[in-house]
Motif scaffolding. Structure first.
Motif, mmCIF file in Angstrom:
data_model
loop_
_atom_site.group_PDB
_atom_site.id
_atom_site.type_symbol
_atom_site.label_atom_id
_atom_site.label_comp_id
_atom_site.label_asym_id
_atom_site.label_seq_id
_atom_site.Cartn_x
_atom_site.Cartn_y
_atom_site.Cartn_z
ATOM 1 N N LEU A 174 7.718 -3.210 11.564
ATOM 2 C CA LEU A 174 8.064 -2.248 10.825
ATOM 3 C C LEU A 174 8.321 -1.509 11.408
ATOM 4 O O LEU A 174 8.849 0.324 10.610
ATOM 5 N N ALA A 175 8.524 -0.639 12.830
ATOM 6 C CA ALA A 175 9.754 0.295 13.538
ATOM 7 C C ALA A 175 10.530 -0.077 13.430
ATOM 8 O O ALA A 175 11.388 1.279 13.172
ATOM 9 N N LEU A 176 12.058 -0.743 12.918
ATOM 10 C CA LEU A 176 12.948 -1.192 12.836
ATOM 11 C C LEU A 176 13.150 -0.533 10.883
ATOM 12 O O LEU A 176 13.884 0.500 10.740
ATOM 13 N N SER A 177 12.173 -0.849 10.288
ATOM 14 C CA SER A 177 12.229 0.018 9.027
ATOM 15 C C SER A 177 11.901 1.660 9.142
ATOM 16 O O SER A 177 12.335 2.162 8.109
ATOM 17 N N ALA A 178 10.922 2.106 10.073
ATOM 18 C CA ALA A 178 10.668 3.280 10.214
ATOM 19 C C ALA A 178 12.123 3.932 10.316
ATOM 20 O O ALA A 178 12.832 4.896 9.967
ATOM 21 N N ASN A 179 12.309 3.329 11.487
ATOM 22 C CA ASN A 179 14.118 4.358 11.734
ATOM 23 C C ASN A 179 15.187 4.298 11.329
ATOM 24 O O ASN A 179 15.881 4.734 11.171
ATOM 25 N N LEU A 180 15.306 3.118 9.805
ATOM 26 C CA LEU A 180 16.556 3.241 9.138
ATOM 27 C C LEU A 180 15.603 3.643 8.070
ATOM 28 O O LEU A 180 16.096 4.599 7.284
ATOM 29 N N GLY A 181 15.104 4.840 7.820
ATOM 30 C CA GLY A 181 13.882 6.092 7.162
ATOM 31 C C GLY A 181 13.379 4.780 5.697
ATOM 32 O O GLY A 181 13.115 5.600 4.806
ATOM 33 N N PHE A 182 12.759 3.982 5.987
ATOM 34 C CA PHE A 182 12.744 3.257 4.203
ATOM 35 C C PHE A 182 10.714 3.787 5.132
ATOM 36 O O PHE A 182 10.377 3.381 5.968
ATOM 37 N N ARG A 183 10.278 3.623 3.565
ATOM 38 C CA ARG A 183 9.093 4.728 3.488
ATOM 39 C C ARG A 183 7.888 3.713 2.901
ATOM 40 O O ARG A 183 6.530 3.743 3.097
ATOM 41 N N ASP A 184 8.515 3.043 1.527
ATOM 42 C CA ASP A 184 7.928 2.112 1.225
ATOM 43 C C ASP A 184 8.243 0.955 1.325
ATOM 44 O O ASP A 184 9.241 0.425 0.757
ATOM 45 N N VAL A 185 7.385 -0.386 2.055
ATOM 46 C CA VAL A 185 7.979 -1.703 2.093
ATOM 47 C C VAL A 185 6.554 -2.400 2.182
ATOM 48 O O VAL A 185 5.184 -2.267 1.940
ATOM 49 N N ILE A 186 7.487 -4.056 1.646
ATOM 50 C CA ILE A 186 5.864 -4.688 2.031
ATOM 51 C C ILE A 186 6.425 -5.718 2.713
ATOM 52 O O ILE A 186 7.311 -5.819 3.670
ATOM 53 N N VAL A 187 5.430 -5.897 4.181
ATOM 54 C CA VAL A 187 5.666 -7.027 4.530
ATOM 55 C C VAL A 187 5.646 -8.164 4.688
ATOM 56 O O VAL A 187 4.242 -7.762 3.925
ATOM 57 N N GLU A 188 6.199 -9.494 4.798
ATOM 58 C CA GLU A 188 6.416 -10.660 4.463
ATOM 59 C C GLU A 188 6.031 -11.226 5.258
ATOM 60 O O GLU A 188 7.278 -11.490 6.094
ATOM 61 N N THR A 189 5.065 -12.105 5.574
ATOM 62 C CA THR A 189 4.705 -13.047 6.893
ATOM 63 C C THR A 189 4.299 -14.945 6.116
ATOM 64 O O THR A 189 3.690 -14.577 5.493
ATOM 65 N N ASP A 190 4.369 -15.654 7.178
ATOM 66 C CA ASP A 190 3.422 -16.872 6.962
ATOM 67 C C ASP A 190 2.574 -17.152 7.859
ATOM 68 O O ASP A 190 1.938 -18.053 7.924
ATOM 69 N N SER A 191 2.004 -15.865 8.442
ATOM 70 C CA SER A 191 1.042 -15.846 9.372
ATOM 71 C C SER A 191 -0.400 -15.032 8.842
ATOM 72 O O SER A 191 -0.288 -14.305 8.389
ATOM 73 N N LYS A 192 -1.238 -16.420 8.415
ATOM 74 C CA LYS A 192 -2.216 -15.534 7.292
ATOM 75 C C LYS A 192 -3.128 -14.813 7.985
ATOM 76 O O LYS A 192 -3.982 -13.942 7.872
ATOM 77 N N LEU A 193 -3.913 -15.886 9.075
ATOM 78 C CA LEU A 193 -4.171 -15.020 10.450
ATOM 79 C C LEU A 193 -3.574 -13.925 10.874
ATOM 80 O O LEU A 193 -5.108 -12.770 11.232
ATOM 81 N N LEU A 194 -2.787 -13.793 10.925
ATOM 82 C CA LEU A 194 -2.053 -11.737 10.957
ATOM 83 C C LEU A 194 -2.680 -11.415 10.228
ATOM 84 O O LEU A 194 -3.730 -10.225 10.034
ATOM 85 N N ILE A 195 -2.564 -11.214 8.207
ATOM 86 C CA ILE A 195 -2.980 -10.596 7.695
ATOM 87 C C ILE A 195 -4.851 -10.986 7.759
ATOM 88 O O ILE A 195 -5.229 -9.507 7.152
ATOM 89 N N ASN A 196 -5.326 -11.683 8.020
ATOM 90 C CA ASN A 196 -6.843 -11.562 8.371
ATOM 91 C C ASN A 196 -6.539 -10.184 9.301
ATOM 92 O O ASN A 196 -7.658 -9.854 9.044
ATOM 93 N N GLY A 197 -6.570 -10.588 10.339
ATOM 94 C CA GLY A 197 -6.411 -9.432 11.678
ATOM 95 C C GLY A 197 -6.469 -7.866 11.297
ATOM 96 O O GLY A 197 -7.084 -7.126 11.332
ATOM 97 N N ILE A 198 -5.213 -7.793 10.085
ATOM 98 C CA ILE A 198 -5.136 -6.102 9.718
ATOM 99 C C ILE A 198 -5.950 -5.909 8.846
ATOM 100 O O ILE A 198 -6.249 -4.970 8.502
ATOM 101 N N ASN A 199 -6.876 -6.829 7.813
ATOM 102 C CA ASN A 199 -7.430 -6.890 6.911
ATOM 103 C C ASN A 199 -9.129 -6.345 7.959
ATOM 104 O O ASN A 199 -10.312 -6.894 7.180
ATOM 105 N N GLY A 200 -9.247 -6.757 9.199
ATOM 106 C CA GLY A 200 -10.722 -6.500 9.657
ATOM 107 C C GLY A 200 -10.742 -7.906 9.927
ATOM 108 O O GLY A 200 -12.336 -7.623 10.024
ATOM 109 N N ASP A 201 -10.656 -8.583 9.898
ATOM 110 C CA ASP A 201 -11.343 -10.428 9.154
ATOM 111 C C ASP A 201 -10.933 -10.788 11.163
ATOM 112 O O ASP A 201 -9.829 -11.255 11.284
ATOM 113 N N PHE A 202 -11.937 -11.367 12.212
ATOM 114 C CA PHE A 202 -11.564 -11.109 13.100
ATOM 115 C C PHE A 202 -11.814 -12.660 13.644
ATOM 116 O O PHE A 202 -12.001 -12.844 15.417
ATOM 117 N N ARG A 203 -12.429 -13.042 13.015
ATOM 118 C CA ARG A 203 -12.679 -14.945 13.564
ATOM 119 C C ARG A 203 -11.316 -15.031 13.776
ATOM 120 O O ARG A 203 -10.346 -15.336 14.272
#
Length: 190
Positions: free
Chosen positions: A88-117
Motif C-alpha cells: 500500500l505504501a509503495l502504491s501510494a508513493n507511486l501515485g496510485f489511489r485506486d488499488v486492489i490488494v490481492e493476498t493469499d491470506s484469508k486471515l489477513l482479510i478477515n482482520g481487515i474486516n474486523g474479524d479477530f478470531r
C-alpha cells in the motif's frame, strides 16, 4: 519474463463488502483505473525474521512497481500484514489511489474486516496501520487469491528470505566449510 507469461482470462470478480471473491483460473488484470498489488509474506519462526514481496501491475498486466525486503516479525500472519503495508505504501508513493490488494491470506482479510478470531488480534497495530494508509487512498479493495495464483509476490518475498539465509550462511558457514578453510590456513568466521 515471468510477468509476460501471465495469461489474461475474463474476470469473474465479485465485490462483496469491499472484498473481491476471486476464483480465476489464472491471474486477472484489474479493470478501470485500478492497479493490482499482489502481496505475500514469508516467515522463519526460529529467527523471527521474514521477507515481504510486492508486485504492482496495471490494467494491461504490465509491471509498474514492486519490492522485496526483510522484516522482523513474530508470525506468518504478521509477515502477511507487513507485506500489505509495504504494498500500500509503495502504491501510494507511486501515485496510485485506486488499488486492489490481492493476498493469499484469508486471515489477513478477515482482520481487515474486523474479524479477530484465530489470533488475528495479535496483529492489531499492523491492521491499524493498514487502515490508516487505506484512508489516504481513494478506493482500496481486498481480494483473496489461491496461493498458486499469487506466485509472483511469493517468489519476490522468497528473495528476501533467501537473502536472509545467505546472510546467515556467510556469517556462520557450515562447520565442514570452516574446517576446510582452517586446514587451508585461510581466515574464517568463528
Amino acid at each position: 519474463m515471468e510477468f509476460t507469461e501471465i495469461r489474461r482470462v475474463p474476470s469473474n470478480e465479485v465485490v462483496v463488502n469491499n472484498i473481491l471473491n476471486v476464483h480465476p483460473a489464472s491471474w486477472n488484470a484489474p479493470s478501470g483505473d485500478f492497479v493490482k498489488i499482489n502481496v505475500d509474506g514469508g516467515w522463519i519462526g526460529d529467527t523471527l525474521k521474514g521477507g515481504v514481496g510486492v508486485v504492482i501491475r496495471n490494467t494491461g498486466g504490465q509491471f509498474v512497481g514492486g519490492l522485496a525486503g526483510l522484516i522482523c516479525c513474530d508470525s506468518a500472519l504478521a509477515a502477511e500484514a507487513h507485506s500489505a503495508i509495504k504494498g500500500l505504501a509503495l502504491s501510494a508513493n507511486l501515485g496510485f489511489r485506486d488499488v486492489i490488494v490481492e493476498t493469499d491470506s484469508k486471515l489477513l482479510i478477515n482482520g481487515i474486516n474486523g474479524d479477530f478470531r484465530n489470533k488475528v488480534w495479535s496483529i492489531m497495530l499492523l491492521l491499524e496501520e493498514i487502515h490508516r494508509i487505506c484512508g489516504s487512498m481513494h478506493e482500496v479493495r481486498w481480494s483473496w487469491v489461491h496461493r498458486d495464483l499469487n506466485w509472483a509476490a511469493h517468489e519476490v518475498a522468497m528473495i528476501g528470505v533467501r537473502a536472509m539465509e545467505l546472510e546467515s550462511w556467510v556469517s556462520r558457514p557450515p562447520l565442514s566449510l570452516v574446517q576446510v578453510l582452517v586446514s587451508d590456513g585461510l581466515p574464517c568466521p568463528p
